[in-house]
Design a protein around this motif. Structure first.
Motif, short mmCIF file in Angstrom:
data_model
loop_
_atom_site.label_atom_id
_atom_site.label_comp_id
_atom_site.label_asym_id
_atom_site.label_seq_id
_atom_site.Cartn_x
_atom_site.Cartn_y
_atom_site.Cartn_z
N VAL A 174 -4.69 -3.31 -3.62
CA VAL A 174 -3.92 -2.14 -4.03
C VAL A 174 -2.62 -2.64 -4.63
CG1 VAL A 174 -4.84 -0.54 -2.33
CG2 VAL A 174 -2.90 -1.96 -1.70
N ARG A 175 -1.91 -1.75 -5.31
CA ARG A 175 -0.72 -2.23 -6.03
C ARG A 175 0.46 -2.50 -5.11
NH1 ARG A 175 -0.41 1.02 -11.60
NH2 ARG A 175 -2.63 1.02 -11.95
N ASN A 176 0.48 -1.85 -3.97
CA ASN A 176 1.68 -2.01 -3.13
C ASN A 176 1.36 -2.57 -1.75
OD1 ASN A 176 0.32 0.35 -2.49
ND2 ASN A 176 2.17 1.48 -1.92
N ALA A 177 0.50 -3.59 -1.72
CA ALA A 177 0.18 -4.24 -0.43
C ALA A 177 1.47 -4.77 0.21
CB ALA A 177 -0.81 -5.36 -0.64
N GLU A 178 2.40 -5.18 -0.63
CA GLU A 178 3.64 -5.74 -0.11
C GLU A 178 4.43 -4.68 0.67
OE1 GLU A 178 7.14 -8.11 -2.26
OE2 GLU A 178 5.11 -8.43 -3.05
N GLU A 179 4.40 -3.47 0.12
CA GLU A 179 5.12 -2.37 0.77
C GLU A 179 4.49 -2.05 2.13
OE1 GLU A 179 6.85 2.03 -0.51
OE2 GLU A 179 5.01 1.31 -1.42
N LEU A 180 3.15 -2.08 2.16
CA LEU A 180 2.45 -1.88 3.44
C LEU A 180 2.87 -2.97 4.42
CD1 LEU A 180 -1.26 -1.07 2.50
CD2 LEU A 180 0.20 0.25 4.05
N GLY A 181 2.95 -4.19 3.90
CA GLY A 181 3.35 -5.33 4.72
C GLY A 181 4.76 -5.15 5.27
N ASP A 182 5.67 -4.65 4.43
CA ASP A 182 7.05 -4.43 4.89
C ASP A 182 7.06 -3.44 6.05
OD1 ASP A 182 8.05 -6.10 3.03
OD2 ASP A 182 8.62 -4.51 1.60
N TRP A 183 6.27 -2.38 5.88
CA TRP A 183 6.22 -1.36 6.93
C TRP A 183 5.72 -1.97 8.24
CZ3 TRP A 183 1.43 1.59 8.33
CH2 TRP A 183 1.68 2.50 9.38
N LEU A 184 4.68 -2.77 8.15
CA LEU A 184 4.06 -3.32 9.36
C LEU A 184 4.73 -4.62 9.82
CD1 LEU A 184 0.34 -2.66 8.37
CD2 LEU A 184 1.61 -1.51 10.19
N LYS A 185 5.83 -4.96 9.18
CA LYS A 185 6.53 -6.22 9.47
C LYS A 185 5.54 -7.38 9.43
CE LYS A 185 10.48 -4.24 11.79
NZ LYS A 185 10.24 -2.96 11.15
N SER A 186 4.80 -7.41 8.34
CA SER A 186 3.72 -8.38 8.18
C SER A 186 3.91 -9.25 6.96
CB SER A 186 2.39 -7.66 7.94
OG SER A 186 2.08 -6.79 8.93
#
Ligand code: ATP
Ligand code: MG
Length: 583
Positions: A174-186
């Motif tokens: 997906v285009r914003n995997a990084e944003e998901l990662g930020d949310w999950l502190k991942s």
């Protein structure tokens, strides 16, 4: 163990995940194409938790078919022994939403659907607070209107009650995997690697045009392009998976495929299919649906949708895997994550219908999930996917819109009042929050708040609280929020609070004549039953007649056709639902 299974090397995305520290306890969003082996990464981390640190793991899957497949596959780890000598235990829970399922506490690895996990959290199952790892499979589904918010709330809650929990989120690209990662502190690993080549193409007028510039003629044998393509795939030794828009069209497509296949079956196939067909008739409850299924299966075709009883669904999946069923027509219930021997995926309709929204084309993300069912490493050396176009113009558009496009960003859908309402109630009912501030704090940790900022959601929560207080599901005592008995029960029953209000008011109103029809109509009226089937042309009259025959059995006054045409239309669709239950 894995070597004995014939696994010699990690796939590149798996290696990247290891290098990102996922085996050292680091959170990770792994965004990687379909069939790139994301599950194995989860398996390695899960087993490590269980074997080395007495961990307890929850594996979240969005759909039951996927949960069952993973449960079956993870079962092989039960041959491993934990520290202390006992063997690893794998359990699954996808059913009944009104239960604590305390028995699950015995298992080390628990597979569950997102909804089931949500219901277990509402019932405060104690073992949910003892998790060391959560794996969220298909985490991009967070972006789905109906079910995304459930996953979002479950992940937020699990992290709240298990502050040290490791999170592994598996996602499509997906285009914003990084944003998901930020949310999950991942951390975040994104790849474009797929082990089996996938050729995406568009069918138009007897010809398939592939993305790579090649093309193939498809003989017209049936006058139904979808089936012509399926036969073409079969003649090349493959099996075909057809995605349809509705349950009804899946059944119908299976029926047509059966007619076409029947004269083409070999004797051994015929005999084997006959046995499978009889198994369907003797397994589980015999209904019109299971009889239709048995008839189709006898000819080597089948349908698959969420309305099938679990034993029948199991037989269909198994027989498609074994190659006996050659053509399978399925709703999107098979779209995510599953491994099936589909050489070709044929998408018979790229549109969806939702009341209020009308017809709209599916997202690129959804399209990629569909096509990703083709060409799975265990079964095929290559895979194909086809969309059907009616004319050249549509063919060009489909190529641009789907084949050549990147999947969208993932957006939280939690901000809609209807969606947020049950989660606000359950947060209070299960005593995860005891004040308005507590509620805000919890929802400030969601992906929604991460994307839109925490203030957006505050106003909505306030409005929902007023509704819940007015309907006496939540009592406000000073600053304290407590759920009433009614509110707690609604939360546990996993129904929409608005449904509960309708049911309550309907029962208080009482019909002049209280019958089964009264109760069925009351149920049909609840938002939990939406989307309801829309009456087709010509049905209105029949349904109006039904309404007048039962005029003194309604719990609520029927709307007037001329004074409130919109409400009347809704009313007819409620009647249509009742009619289908009575049939
Ligand atoms: N290192 C490996 N070597 C050989 N086969 C593998 C390896 N890793 C995974 N596989 C096989 O690849 C197949 C696809 O894996 P998996 O289901 O995990 O894909 P996925 O990335 O989760 O795809 P999806 O996005 O569609 O869910 C499985 O049948 C699995 O057994
Ligand atoms: Mg997967």
């Amino acid at each position: 163990m894995l070597e004995a299974e014939g696994l010699d090397n990690l796939y590149p995305p798996q290696e990247d995940a290891m290098n990102a520290g996922v085996l050292d306890g680091k959170n990770l969003v792994l965004a990687s194409p379909t069939a790139s082996g994301k599950t194995l990464v989860a398996e390695l981390v899960m087993v490590k938790h269980v074997l080395e640190s007495h961990g307890k793991v929850l594996y979240l899957a969005p759909l039951r078919a996927l949960a069952s497949e993973k449960f079956r596959e993870f079962g092989r780890y039960e041959s491993l022994t934990k520290q202390g000598g006992s063997s690893v235990r794998v359990g699954m829970s996808t059913g009944d939403y009104d239960s604590t399922d305390q028995w699950l506490a015995r298992f080390d690895i628990i597979v569950s659907t997102n909804e089931k996990a949500d219901s277990l959290l509402r019932h405060k199952s104690s073992w949910m607070g003892e998790l060391s790892l959560v794996v969220a499979d298909e985490v991009h589904l967070l972006t789905e209107h109906e079910r995304g918010p459930t996953l979002e709330v479950v992940l937020t809650r699990l992290r709240e009650i298990n502050p040290r929990i490791q999170v592994l989120a598996l996602s499509a690209t997906v285009r914003n995997a990084e944003e998901l990662g930020d949310w999950l502190k991942s951390g975040n690993v994104t790849t474009e690697w797929r082990p089996v080549p996938l050729r995406e193409g568009i069918y138009h007028d007897g010809q398939v045009q592939f993305k790579d510039g090649t093309s193939r003629k498809i003989e017209n044998q049936t006058s139904t392009p979808v089936l012509d393509i399926a036969l073409n795939v079969l003649s090349d030794g493959g099996q075909a998976l057809i995605f349809t828009e509705t349950r009804r069209s899946a059944v119908e497509m299976g029926r047509k495929a059966a007619l076409v296949l029947k004269p083409r079956l070999s004797k051994p196939d015929e005999r084997a299919l006959d046995t499978i067909s009889k198994r369907i008739l003797s397994a589980g409850e015999k209904t019109r649906l299971s009889e239709a299924l048995a008839t189709e299966v006898a000819s080597g075709a089948a349908f698959h949708h969420a309305g099938l009883a679990p034993p029948h669904r199991g037989i269909v999946e198994e027989s498609f895997r074994s190659g006996r069923i050659k053509i399978l027509a399925a709703t999107p219930t098979l779209a995510a994550g599953v491994n099936l021997p589909a050489r070709a995926v044929i998408i018979s309709s790229y549109e969806r219908y939702e009341s209020g929204l009308g017809r709209y084309p599916i997202s690129v993300l959804e399209y990629k999930q569909f096509v990703g069912r083709a060409g799975r490493p265990k079964y095929d050396k290559y895979g194909e996917s086809l969309l059907i176009a009616k004319n050249q113009d549509e063919a060009d558009w489909l190529m641009d819109r789907y084949v050549l496009s990147q999947p969208e960003r993932v957006w939280s859908k939690l901000g809609v009042e209807k969606v947020l309402r049950p989660h606000v109630l359950s947060t209070i009912a299960a005593e995860y929050a005891r004040s308005e501030e507590g509620l805000f704090e919890f929802f400030a940790r969601t992906f929604y708040a991460h994307q839109y900022g925490p203030r957006m959601i505050r106003g909505k929560i306030g409005e929902i609280l007023r509704f819940l207080a007015k309907e006496e599901m939540v009592l406000m005592e000073g600053r304290e929020l407590v759920a009433s008995k009614f509110g707690r029960r609604v939360s546990e029953l996993y129904i929409d609070p608005v449904s509960a209000v309708l049911l309550r008011d309907g029962l208080f109103n009482r019909a002049k004549k209280l019958t089964d029809f009264s109760l069925l109509h009351l149920i049909a009226k609840t938002p939990d039953m939406s989307p309801r089937p829309h009456p087709r042309g010509g049905e209105d009259e029949k349904l109006s007649l039904l309404a007048s025959q039962h005029s003194d059995e309604f719990m609520f006054e029927a709307p007037d056709q001329f004074e409130d045409p919109l409400a009347f239309e809704e009313f007819l669709s409620e009647l249509k639902a009742v009619q289908s239950w009575l049939d």
